[in-house]
Design a protein around this motif. Structure first.
Motif, PDB file in Angstrom:
ATOM      1  N   THR A 169       0.872  -1.290   0.004  1.00  0.00           N
ATOM      2  CA  THR A 169      -0.006   0.001   0.013  1.00  0.00           C
ATOM      3  C   THR A 169       0.700   1.126  -0.030  1.00  0.00           C
ATOM      4  O   THR A 169       0.552   2.339  -0.814  1.00  0.00           O
ATOM      5  N   LEU A 170       1.850   1.341   0.962  1.00  0.00           N
ATOM      6  CA  LEU A 170       2.728   2.370   0.914  1.00  0.00           C
ATOM      7  C   LEU A 170       3.391   2.686  -0.475  1.00  0.00           C
ATOM      8  O   LEU A 170       3.251   3.829  -0.998  1.00  0.00           O
ATOM      9  N   VAL A 171       3.934   1.636  -1.001  1.00  0.00           N
ATOM     10  CA  VAL A 171       4.772   1.877  -2.300  1.00  0.00           C
ATOM     11  C   VAL A 171       3.693   2.262  -3.456  1.00  0.00           C
ATOM     12  O   VAL A 171       4.107   3.148  -4.148  1.00  0.00           O
ATOM     13  N   VAL A 186       8.412  13.320   9.898  1.00  0.00           N
ATOM     14  CA  VAL A 186       9.964  13.463  10.434  1.00  0.00           C
ATOM     15  C   VAL A 186      10.402  14.934  10.207  1.00  0.00           C
ATOM     16  O   VAL A 186      11.458  15.204  10.788  1.00  0.00           O
ATOM     17  N   PHE A 187       9.861  15.530   9.296  1.00  0.00           N
ATOM     18  CA  PHE A 187      10.506  16.926   9.073  1.00  0.00           C
ATOM     19  C   PHE A 187      10.032  17.757  10.504  1.00  0.00           C
ATOM     20  O   PHE A 187      10.549  19.078  10.389  1.00  0.00           O
ATOM     21  N   SER A 188       9.318  17.305  11.311  1.00  0.00           N
ATOM     22  CA  SER A 188       8.937  18.195  12.430  1.00  0.00           C
ATOM     23  C   SER A 188       9.618  17.811  13.633  1.00  0.00           C
ATOM     24  O   SER A 188       9.490  18.552  14.665  1.00  0.00           O
ATOM     25  N   LEU A 189      10.658  16.783  13.699  1.00  0.00           N
ATOM     26  CA  LEU A 189      11.267  16.362  14.866  1.00  0.00           C
ATOM     27  C   LEU A 189      12.338  17.578  15.294  1.00  0.00           C
ATOM     28  O   LEU A 189      12.725  18.199  14.469  1.00  0.00           O
ATOM     29  N   GLY A 190      12.319  17.770  16.448  1.00  0.00           N
ATOM     30  CA  GLY A 190      13.238  18.773  17.126  1.00  0.00           C
ATOM     31  C   GLY A 190      12.655  20.101  17.283  1.00  0.00           C
ATOM     32  O   GLY A 190      13.183  20.869  17.981  1.00  0.00           O
ATOM     33  N   HIS A 216       9.801   1.165  10.942  1.00  0.00           N
ATOM     34  CA  HIS A 216      10.066   0.495   9.536  1.00  0.00           C
ATOM     35  C   HIS A 216       9.464   1.148   8.352  1.00  0.00           C
ATOM     36  O   HIS A 216       9.945   1.433   7.336  1.00  0.00           O
ATOM     37  N   LEU A 217       8.270   1.618   8.444  1.00  0.00           N
ATOM     38  CA  LEU A 217       7.334   2.340   7.458  1.00  0.00           C
ATOM     39  C   LEU A 217       8.000   3.446   7.146  1.00  0.00           C
ATOM     40  O   LEU A 217       8.160   3.882   6.044  1.00  0.00           O
ATOM     41  N   LEU A 218       8.439   4.420   8.142  1.00  0.00           N
ATOM     42  CA  LEU A 218       9.113   5.757   7.795  1.00  0.00           C
ATOM     43  C   LEU A 218      10.343   5.342   7.083  1.00  0.00           C
ATOM     44  O   LEU A 218      10.891   6.115   6.347  1.00  0.00           O
ATOM     45  N   LEU A 241      11.150   3.009   5.177  1.00  0.00           N
ATOM     46  CA  LEU A 241      11.052   2.389   3.706  1.00  0.00           C
ATOM     47  C   LEU A 241      10.761   3.676   3.044  1.00  0.00           C
ATOM     48  O   LEU A 241      11.172   3.890   1.908  1.00  0.00           O
ATOM     49  N   GLY A 242       9.591   4.666   3.340  1.00  0.00           N
ATOM     50  CA  GLY A 242       9.494   5.713   2.677  1.00  0.00           C
ATOM     51  C   GLY A 242      10.806   6.659   2.544  1.00  0.00           C
ATOM     52  O   GLY A 242      11.000   7.282   1.464  1.00  0.00           O
ATOM     53  N   ALA A 243      11.433   6.849   3.543  1.00  0.00           N
ATOM     54  CA  ALA A 243      12.729   7.681   3.211  1.00  0.00           C
ATOM     55  C   ALA A 243      13.758   7.068   2.129  1.00  0.00           C
ATOM     56  O   ALA A 243      14.114   7.716   1.463  1.00  0.00           O
ATOM     57  N   THR A 244      13.836   5.841   2.361  1.00  0.00           N
ATOM     58  CA  THR A 244      14.780   5.097   1.542  1.00  0.00           C
ATOM     59  C   THR A 244      14.210   5.179   0.123  1.00  0.00           C
ATOM     60  O   THR A 244      15.116   5.295  -0.972  1.00  0.00           O
ATOM     61  N   LEU A 245      13.028   4.848  -0.213  1.00  0.00           N
ATOM     62  CA  LEU A 245      12.530   5.199  -1.561  1.00  0.00           C
ATOM     63  C   LEU A 245      12.524   6.326  -1.987  1.00  0.00           C
ATOM     64  O   LEU A 245      12.834   6.770  -3.036  1.00  0.00           O
ATOM     65  N   GLY A 246      12.504   7.472  -1.074  1.00  0.00           N
ATOM     66  CA  GLY A 246      12.636   8.839  -1.561  1.00  0.00           C
ATOM     67  C   GLY A 246      14.141   9.173  -1.885  1.00  0.00           C
ATOM     68  O   GLY A 246      14.562   9.957  -2.696  1.00  0.00           O
ATOM     69  N   LEU A 247      15.097   8.559  -0.902  1.00  0.00           N
ATOM     70  CA  LEU A 247      16.388   8.892  -1.361  1.00  0.00           C
ATOM     71  C   LEU A 247      16.986   8.507  -2.498  1.00  0.00           C
ATOM     72  O   LEU A 247      17.708   8.922  -3.213  1.00  0.00           O
ATOM     73  N   HIS A 248      16.465   7.279  -2.828  1.00  0.00           N
ATOM     74  CA  HIS A 248      16.962   6.579  -4.001  1.00  0.00           C
ATOM     75  C   HIS A 248      16.001   6.406  -5.077  1.00  0.00           C
ATOM     76  O   HIS A 248      15.513   5.286  -5.536  1.00  0.00           O
TER      77      HIS A 248
END
Length: 203
Positions: A104-106, A121-125, A164-166, A168-175
């Motif tokens: 579903t995510l992909v 993730v962009f809101s961390l900190g 894990h889901l985050l 996966l999303g970050a990896t697909l975006g990076l590559h």
């Protein structure tokens, strides 16, 4: 944001949209507004975000932003809602939930050019109103998943699944042009889902 808080410097803007499902309303500018709002609210302090700035980034008029979403507060609340994405990701029986989440995510990322969860993730900190993103994510994603799980350490397992889901999303975006871009959602699930399913099962 309280008056004593310092503004958080804005990070360099990325062309990758960290948003959630689009509206399926092409041609009205609504999706473009949502993408611009996600970037704005996750990368800048709430007080620095304006309807005019979001409109300029989306390539539409400020009046169109108001027409679709009303005030800035209402637009922020739309951006901070993970409920629909979580409902879609978790809509499968527990024995096959890991595979369902990956597929579903992909598929979502490829169809809508956005990630259903990654914007948190962009809101961390940050300590201003963007903390609502983290609070909503905890409530609508992690806590909702924990409530579905059985067995011991459900909250911990739900947190690890969300990670894990985050990831996966970050990896697909990076590559974006890497090997993952050519793999089918089903093949990615073959490789990635077993780790998720082990956490779901508690094994």
């Amino acid at each position: 944001m309280t008056s004593g808080q310092a503004a958080v410097p804005a990070p360099v803007r990325s062309d990758t949209d960290p948003g959630d499902p689009g509206t399926g309303d092409p041609g009205t500018g609504r999706d473009a507004i949502l993408r611009a709002a996600r970037r704005a609210f996750t990368q800048r302090p709430y007080a620095d975000v304006t309807i005019r700035g979001i409109a300029a980034d989306a390539g539409v008029s400020p009046s169109l932003v108001v027409k679709h979403f009303g005030r800035k507060e209402e637009l922020f609340n739309t951006v901070a809602d993970f409920g629909p994405a979580a409902a879609e990701l978790f809509d499968a029986p527990l024995p096959v939930l890991g595979r369902h989440m990956v597929v579903t995510l992909v598929r979502h990322r490829r169809a809508l050019q956005s990630d259903p969860l990654l914007r948190v993730v962009f809101s961390l900190g940050n300590r201003d109103e963007r903390s609502l993103l983290r609070d909503r994510f905890q409530e609508q994603v992690t806590d909702a998943l924990a409530a579905r799980l059985t067995g011991r350490e459900r909250t911990l397992r739900a947190e690890l699944i969300a990670g894990h889901l985050l990831g996966l999303g970050a990896t697909l975006g990076l590559h974006r042009s890497g090997a993952g871009a050519d793999a089918t959602p089903e093949h990615l699930a073959d490789l990635y889902a077993p780790a998720l399913q082990a956490l779901i099962d508690g094994s």
